[in-house]
Design a protein around this motif. Structure first.
Motif, mmCIF file in Angstrom:
data_model
loop_
_atom_site.group_PDB
_atom_site.id
_atom_site.type_symbol
_atom_site.label_atom_id
_atom_site.label_comp_id
_atom_site.label_asym_id
_atom_site.label_seq_id
_atom_site.Cartn_x
_atom_site.Cartn_y
_atom_site.Cartn_z
ATOM 1 N N ARG A 1 39.850 4.986 5.116
ATOM 2 C CA ARG A 1 39.565 3.933 4.276
ATOM 3 C C ARG A 1 40.343 2.804 4.894
ATOM 4 N NH1 ARG A 1 38.771 7.910 0.783
ATOM 5 N NH2 ARG A 1 36.946 7.915 -0.465
ATOM 6 N N ALA B 1 36.062 2.120 9.883
ATOM 7 C CA ALA B 1 36.014 1.783 8.201
ATOM 8 C C ALA B 1 36.118 0.350 8.033
ATOM 9 C CB ALA B 1 37.140 2.706 7.601
ATOM 10 N N GLU C 1 35.866 -3.425 -2.607
ATOM 11 C CA GLU C 1 35.445 -2.036 -2.391
ATOM 12 C C GLU C 1 35.681 -1.847 -0.785
ATOM 13 O OE1 GLU C 1 31.244 -1.487 -3.351
ATOM 14 O OE2 GLU C 1 31.621 -1.832 -5.674
ATOM 15 N N GLU D 1 34.940 0.874 2.074
ATOM 16 C CA GLU D 1 34.169 1.994 2.874
ATOM 17 C C GLU D 1 34.788 3.291 3.242
ATOM 18 O OE1 GLU D 1 31.605 0.286 5.816
ATOM 19 O OE2 GLU D 1 30.461 -1.260 4.280
ATOM 20 N N CYS D 2 34.294 4.329 3.498
ATOM 21 C CA CYS D 2 34.986 5.534 3.735
ATOM 22 C C CYS D 2 34.293 6.156 5.057
ATOM 23 C CB CYS D 2 34.720 6.369 2.773
ATOM 24 S SG CYS D 2 35.701 8.141 2.972
#
Length: 362
Positions: free
Chosen positions: A254, A276, A288, A290-291
């Motif tokens: 991440r 990412a 948030e 993202e992965c």
């Protein structure tokens, strides 16, 4: 442990702290008395033998006092030295420009020591003791960046280089391991060198605690909330977080506004970037992240790094990443041990902080 035993241990701890504080206070009082005697002895030598002992002799006790006295005693001692100087100047055989320059130099030195003592009073300790406390704090927090012992089939190493070669930098690495998972974050705090060092010390301590206490998917969000609460003028940072399963090689990466991680595929021998995405830490509430997931197979390697390795004035960062991957292919081919040090020394500017983490599955 029983309550009685705990109470006894607590009493011993309090007594020990009191004894240590008393001993420190006595040491300062003795040093103050010694410096006063030294100043009076220097004044007597200047008064009785002005051709042998110049007025600059008074700078010796002032310089020593700035190293050993606390913030409460230091200003009064400097004033005392200035009073001794004021009494000695009229007794000089001849008042000439050289004497005037000497007096001005001693006065400016005393003023500088006074100003630094006022700054040190904010910390509550001064001189060598305050510097030792700061260095000890830095060393304790930086130990969190040490890579914990790994199974034999894994190799990992981190390297840090600060702008100008100082020991305080805005880039750092924190790592934590439970039974079968390794969590590592490479972080770049806004600013460079010593200017970012204090913020990096605070943030590395906080992120080191979060790294081992939270699930991997919550780490960057928690770090973002922590930075938002600090309300720093330059209160942002970028970070890349790796969560690695040491049994299967499964990983999750991440990023918070950070340059992309790079993965070497042992089968093809080529490097590729892991894109990412996520906003930088400390700017947006409720961000948030993202992965990117994958699996490291035997022979694969992973690089996490800060922008000091790939950025250059008037050059696109993509070109810097390509150059880094080219150097990685050349310097890490078939020999990953010590590769982090070789790679970080070959890349980036000496005027920028740099951090690098290399993970290899044997």
């Amino acid at each position: 442990m029983t309550l009685t035993r705990a109470a006894r241990l607590s009493g011993v701890s309090v007594t020990t702290r009191r004894f240590s504080g008393t001993r420190l206070a006595l040491g300062r009082e003795r040093m103050l008395v010694f410096l006063v005697v030294l100043t009076l002895a220097a004044g007597a030598a200047i008064l009785l033998a002005p051709d042998f002992a110049p007025l600059m002799l008074l700078t010796v006790p002032m310089a020593v006092s700035s190293l050993v006295l606390g913030p409460r005693e230091l200003p009064w001692f400097v004033v005392f030295v200035m009073m001794v100087l004021a009494g000695l100047v009229p007794a000089q055989p001849e008042i000439n420009p050289r004497i005037g320059v000497t007096v001005l130099a001693i006065f400016l030195l005393g003023l500088y020591i006074l100003l630094t003592s006022f700054r040190r009073s904010r910390l509550g300790v001064g001189g060598l003791q305050g510097e030792e406390m700061l260095v000890d704090l830095r060393d304790r927090i930086q130990r969190q960046g040490g890579i914990p012992p790994l199974p034999n089939q894994w190799y990992a190493a981190s390297e840090l280089r600060s702008a100008g070669g100082t020991k305080f930098a805005g880039d750092f690495v924190v790592a934590a391991r439970d039974d079968h998972h390794l969590n590592v974050a490479v972080v770049d705090v806004s600013g460079k060198g010593e200017g970012a060092g204090t913020r990096a010390l605070l943030l590395s301590g906080a992120m080191g605690g979060l790294l081992g206490a939270l699930p991997a998917e919550e780490f960057l969000s928690a770090a973002n909330e922590f930075l938002l609460r600090q309300d720093w003028e330059e209160g942002f940072a970028t970070a890349v977080h790796l969560s690695l399963d040491l049994r299967t090689g499964r990983y999750a990466v991440r990023s918070a506004g950070h340059p992309p991680a790079a993965l070497r595929n042992a089968g093809s021998g080529r490097w590729s970037v892991l894109e990412a995405e996520g906003p930088v830490l400390g700017l947006i509430e409720g961000a948030e992240y993202e992965c990117v997931v994958g699996e490291m197979r035997p022979g694969d390697a992973l690089l996490l790094y800060t922008d000091g390795l790939v950025e250059a004035p008037h050059r696109d960062i993509g070109l810097g990443i390509d150059r880094m991957l080219g150097q990685a292919e050349r310097l890490l081919r078939g020999h990953f041990e010590g590769g982090a040090a070789r790679l970080i020394d070959a890349l980036g500017s000496r005027n920028d902080d740099r951090a690098l983490l290399l993970v290899h599955r044997r």
